[in-house]
Write an enzyme that holds these catalytic residues in place. Structure first.
Site, PDB file in Angstrom:
ATOM      1  N   LYS A   1       0.839  -1.207   0.000  1.00  0.00           N
ATOM      2  CA  LYS A   1       0.000   0.000   0.000  1.00  0.00           C
ATOM      3  C   LYS A   1       0.877   1.262   0.000  1.00  0.00           C
ATOM      4  CE  LYS A   1      -3.664  -2.613   2.218  1.00  0.00           C
ATOM      5  NZ  LYS A   1      -4.366  -2.998   3.430  1.00  0.00           N
TER       6      LYS A   1
ATOM      7  N   GLN B   1      -4.829  -1.557   9.711  1.00  0.00           N
ATOM      8  CA  GLN B   1      -4.581  -2.839   9.062  1.00  0.00           C
ATOM      9  C   GLN B   1      -5.131  -3.988   9.917  1.00  0.00           C
ATOM     10  OE1 GLN B   1      -3.184  -3.339   5.942  1.00  0.00           O
ATOM     11  NE2 GLN B   1      -3.727  -5.487   6.264  1.00  0.00           N
TER      12      GLN B   1
ATOM     13  N   ASP C   1     -11.055   2.259   3.676  1.00  0.00           N
ATOM     14  CA  ASP C   1     -11.221   0.813   3.502  1.00  0.00           C
ATOM     15  C   ASP C   1     -12.684   0.458   3.225  1.00  0.00           C
ATOM     16  OD1 ASP C   1      -9.077  -0.908   3.444  1.00  0.00           O
ATOM     17  OD2 ASP C   1      -8.826  -0.986   5.618  1.00  0.00           O
TER      18      ASP C   1
END
Ligand code: NDP
Length: 297
Positions: free
Chosen positions: A54, A98, A121
């Protein structure tokens, strides 16, 4: 017949190129670069790999990013206090925590503590709810990436029978909603969602025109479980022991690629299929957050 390969690497590169151009235009218009704050708790090696990918993608498209590393002993209170600070910080456009988190932390609670306007997300209940009723929202990156793949290859799903194996909040459920609800050619499918308690999985997969597999079970789907011409999206990423590899493992999907590709019309490989699209869609979402496109002020 051997399937056409859906090249997620290529489509992800095109998506990142587009985002790069849009970021440049955004900055040429006098804005600061978009900023993504990653929060990484503990020392999960797989999470390190994903965060690395990422971060590299951010650099490529001109998005600034920082990874805040917290020990796996961090309390829920401390973690949420950190997130609340980031929520209030106007220089932070997107916040990504995460997953997975250590067992003592509830992913639900932590995700809900993120400002939904910074939830790039697309996991916050506000975004999931708006997705479900067809309102603009941050779409969770993997399902959004799958729809992009269908669009890129002009694979229609309208009126088809789409079977999703896996019902998680981040992949199975949202892709089943998008496939069922999205308007246009890449949506409007009749969807079946399978999970661990589905009796006789083959009875469902064999009827699929479109098969999305996100179960986290290495090579769960075999050729005899699908029909000729099926379109297969294999989301699974599984590490299996492999002494021939330096790392000691190989990555395989949830489908037995070699046999299934002989019956499918289209198939995603693992790696190089859905994975790169997930990261590319995160870049898109971060830019949308910076531009306040989904939730205007
Ligand atoms: P979860 O473990 O959260 O969910 C797995 C789902 O599959 C559950 O709904 C489970 O059912 C169902 N399931 C498990 N075994 C079976 C089975 N034998 N038959 C039918 N259903 C089954 O996983 P995720 O959704 O997070 O991830 C799934 C896979 O996708 C993993 O390999 C993961 O690494 C990968 N992944 C890949 C991404 C990418 O970018 N390519 C992104 C995210 C995930 P139940 O609900 O009953 O438990």
């Amino acid at each position: 017949m051997s399937a056409n390969i859906i090249d997620g690497k290529k489509v992800a590169q095109l998506t990142r190129d587009e985002v790069r151009k849009d970021v440049d235009d955004w900055m040429d218009a006098g804005n600061r670069p978009p900023f993504l704050q990653v929060v990484l708790v503990g020392n999960n090696p797989a999470s390190d790999v994903y965060v690395g990918a990422k971060t590299r993608a951010c650099k490529e498209v001109g998005i600034e990013t920082d990874t805040m590393r917290l020990p796996d002993t961090v309390s829920a209170k401390e973690l949420k206090a950190t997130i609340h600070k980031l929520n209030k910080d106007d220089s932070v456009d997107g916040i990504l925590v995460q997953l997975p988190l250590p067992n003592h932390l509830s992913a639900h609670d932590v995700i809900e503590s993120i400002d939904y306007r910074k939830d790039v997300d697309g996991f916050h209940p506000m975004n999931v709810g708006r997705l479900t009723v067809g309102q603009p929202s941050f779409r969770s990156c993997t399902p959004a990436g799958i729809i992009e793949l269908f669009k890129h290859y002009s694979i229609p799903t309208k009126g088809k029978h789409a079977v999703v194996v896996g019902a998680s909040n981040i992949v199975g459920r949202p892709i089943s909603i998008l496939l069922n609800k999205e308007s246009g050619e890449q949506g409007k499918a009749t969807t079946t969602v399978c999970h661990k308690f589905t009796k006789d999985l083959t009875q469902h997969t064999i009827g699929a025109d479109i098969l999305v597999v996100a179960a986290g079970q290495p090579e769960l789907i075999k050729a005899e479980m699908v029909k000729e011409g099926v379109v297969v999206i294999d989301v699974g990423i599984n590490r299996v022991a492999d002494e021939t590899k330096e790392k000691g493992y190989s990555l395989v999907g949830d489908c037995d690629f070699e046999s299934v590709k002989e019956k499918a019309s289209w198939i995603t490989p693992v790696p190089g299929g859905v994975g790169p699209m997930t990261v590319a869609m995160l870049m898109k979402n971060t830019l949308l957050a910076a531009k306040k496109s989904i939730y205007p002020e």
